[in-house]
Design a protein around this motif. Structure first.
Motif, mmCIF file in Angstrom:
data_model
loop_
_atom_site.group_PDB
_atom_site.id
_atom_site.type_symbol
_atom_site.label_atom_id
_atom_site.label_comp_id
_atom_site.label_asym_id
_atom_site.label_seq_id
_atom_site.Cartn_x
_atom_site.Cartn_y
_atom_site.Cartn_z
ATOM 1 N N VAL A 153 127.512 66.136 172.231
ATOM 2 C CA VAL A 153 128.651 65.887 173.548
ATOM 3 C C VAL A 153 129.119 64.863 173.532
ATOM 4 O O VAL A 153 128.068 63.198 172.908
ATOM 5 N N TYR A 154 130.163 64.101 174.648
ATOM 6 C CA TYR A 154 130.566 62.682 175.312
ATOM 7 C C TYR A 154 129.846 62.887 176.586
ATOM 8 O O TYR A 154 129.931 62.977 177.488
ATOM 9 N N HIS A 155 128.407 62.152 176.386
ATOM 10 C CA HIS A 155 127.926 61.777 178.050
ATOM 11 C C HIS A 155 127.934 60.636 178.441
ATOM 12 O O HIS A 155 127.376 59.260 178.337
ATOM 13 N N LYS A 156 128.712 60.480 180.187
ATOM 14 C CA LYS A 156 128.710 58.944 180.723
ATOM 15 C C LYS A 156 127.566 58.679 180.994
ATOM 16 O O LYS A 156 127.588 57.368 181.103
ATOM 17 N N ARG A 157 126.386 59.343 181.052
ATOM 18 C CA ARG A 157 125.196 58.693 181.828
ATOM 19 C C ARG A 157 125.585 58.200 183.375
ATOM 20 O O ARG A 157 126.231 57.926 183.519
ATOM 21 N N ARG A 158 124.458 56.544 183.078
ATOM 22 C CA ARG A 158 124.735 55.623 184.315
ATOM 23 C C ARG A 158 125.094 55.144 184.383
ATOM 24 O O ARG A 158 126.276 54.651 182.997
ATOM 25 N N THR A 159 126.324 53.996 185.633
ATOM 26 C CA THR A 159 127.479 53.395 185.307
ATOM 27 C C THR A 159 127.395 52.173 185.617
ATOM 28 O O THR A 159 127.540 51.404 185.862
ATOM 29 N N SER A 160 125.621 51.992 186.093
ATOM 30 C CA SER A 160 124.899 51.023 186.994
ATOM 31 C C SER A 160 124.069 50.133 185.878
ATOM 32 O O SER A 160 122.746 51.258 185.246
ATOM 33 N N ILE A 161 123.116 49.177 186.013
ATOM 34 C CA ILE A 161 122.255 48.834 185.279
ATOM 35 C C ILE A 161 120.840 49.283 185.863
ATOM 36 O O ILE A 161 120.187 50.258 185.783
ATOM 37 N N LYS A 162 121.400 48.966 187.742
ATOM 38 C CA LYS A 162 120.622 49.472 188.879
ATOM 39 C C LYS A 162 119.765 50.976 188.433
ATOM 40 O O LYS A 162 118.397 51.915 188.467
ATOM 41 N N GLN A 163 120.798 51.753 188.410
ATOM 42 C CA GLN A 163 120.775 53.273 188.234
ATOM 43 C C GLN A 163 120.535 53.566 186.864
ATOM 44 O O GLN A 163 119.129 54.789 186.474
ATOM 45 N N PHE A 164 120.469 52.963 185.764
ATOM 46 C CA PHE A 164 120.187 53.257 184.483
ATOM 47 C C PHE A 164 118.901 52.461 184.204
ATOM 48 O O PHE A 164 117.427 53.162 184.007
ATOM 49 N N PHE A 165 118.250 51.601 185.184
ATOM 50 C CA PHE A 165 116.506 51.285 185.281
ATOM 51 C C PHE A 165 115.754 52.364 185.394
ATOM 52 O O PHE A 165 114.923 53.079 185.242
ATOM 53 N N LYS A 166 116.718 53.115 187.217
ATOM 54 C CA LYS A 166 115.699 53.938 187.571
ATOM 55 C C LYS A 166 115.576 55.411 187.212
ATOM 56 O O LYS A 166 114.733 56.130 187.223
ATOM 57 N N GLN A 167 116.509 55.450 186.308
ATOM 58 C CA GLN A 167 116.566 56.601 185.574
ATOM 59 C C GLN A 167 115.884 56.958 184.125
ATOM 60 O O GLN A 167 114.777 57.438 184.049
ATOM 61 N N THR A 168 115.223 55.101 183.533
ATOM 62 C CA THR A 168 114.336 55.108 182.298
ATOM 63 C C THR A 168 112.896 55.616 183.022
ATOM 64 O O THR A 168 112.137 55.609 182.431
#
Length: 318
Positions: A205-220
């Motif tokens: 699938v094509y997965h959009k994931r997070r749209t900002s560094i802050k959101q990505f840090f929180k997710q990881t």
């Protein structure tokens, strides 16, 4: 083999993304009947009007419920599904036209009661989204455990793109109430009940994931906190590799301090690693900007996961 698919999609405040997913479902090269169950998990921004657009093109069922998290919403949908095999997708994915036919062909050839598929970056994604996708899927960052290769032991399906038979769902009762790591928890329970899982590489699938560094840090960071909890619940699944991100960031911090005192040579191994990342991302994405951002997102991923892991390991949640 008589396979009847029910697609389960929890959604929370993402009408635009669900629009893109449903549109991609209308473009499938798949002739069998299937149903799509959209479970609105207490959203403030409703997707109902978007879903109505596709009522004439897809066999849709829409449910609105109080917020309980994605795992419980998936269970809610599976309890109401009529198919005998459930496909679970995140609302922020887009399907290639061959997705459903790839799943069916793979299960006919090698049936398992659960499967997972990889994710890729669509050409329409922003440079940051492409960089995040690289960091989450590259062999140089996650070792291929998210679908880049098959030789990673038993494959643990991830809930953004996975399937489970109705029989296995009834036996395991689906996802637990955990907000993070619930898909890995389900994989472990499936194995304990004697069910097999597989990676279907063609079912990407094509997965959009997070749209900002802050959101990505929180997710990881959340991913990192989940792993020690999973290790405590399933001790036999512990691996030394789960420590690698934490060791990476601790080593980097120590070497940065040493560099302040003139011992910069220790940093050369990190410099070499980031050069390899840059070149590999450049080769894959054909973009200097994405390649540069891949270094930023990889650092974010390692610090997020590594710090979350250390916090959860040394300070257990009560």
């Amino acid at each position: 083999m008589n396979l009847s698919f029910s697609i389960i999609v929890p959604v929370y405040n993402r009408p635009k993304e669900i629009d893109e997913l449903l549109y991609s479902l209308t473009k499938q090269d798949f002739g069998d009947d299937y149903e799509v169950l959209i479970v609105e998990d207490g959203s403030d921004i409703s997707s109902e009007d978007i879903i109505k657009k596709y009522a004439s093109n897809l066999h849709l069922k829409y449910y609105y419920k109080e917020n309980s998290g994605a795992g419980m919403s998936r269970n809610f949908g599976m309890e109401r599904a009529t198919g005998n095999y459930f496909i679970i997708l995140d609302s922020d994915v887009i399907l290639p036209t061959t997705y459903l036919s790839s799943v069916k062909n793979a299960l006919i050839h090698n049936f398992t009661d659960a499967f997972g598929g990889p994710d890729k970056a669509h050409e329409s994604f922003t440079p940051l989204q492409k960089a995040i996708n690289y960091s989450m899927t590259s062999v140089f960052t996650t070792g291929g455990i998210r679908g880049k290769k098959k030789s990673v032991g038993k494959f643990q399906p991830r809930s953004f793109n996975m399937g489970i038979s109705k029989e296995a769902f009834k036996k395991t009762k689906g996802f637990n109430h955990y907000k993070v790591g619930e898909d890995i928890d389900l994989s472990f329970r499936l194995w304990s009940e004697g069910y097999d899982t597989q990676l279907i590489t063609e079912a990407y699938v094509y997965h959009k994931r997070r749209t900002s560094i802050k959101q990505f840090f929180k997710q990881t960071f959340s991913f990192g906190t989940a792993r020690p909890e999973l290790n405590r619940r399933f001790p036999s699944t512990k691996k030394i590799t789960y420590w690698f991100p934490s060791l990476f960031i601790v080593g980097l911090d120590i070497f940065l301090v040493l560099a302040l005192f003139g011992y910069w040579q220790f940093l050369l191994c990190y410099v070499a690693y980031f050069v390899v990342l840059f070149l590999d991302s450049l080769l894959q994405n054909k973009s200097f900007k994405v390649a540069y951002l891949s270094i930023v997102t990889t650092l974010t991923q390692f610090y997020g996961y590594g710090l979350g892991f250390l916090k959860s390991y040394f300070f257990k949640s009560s």
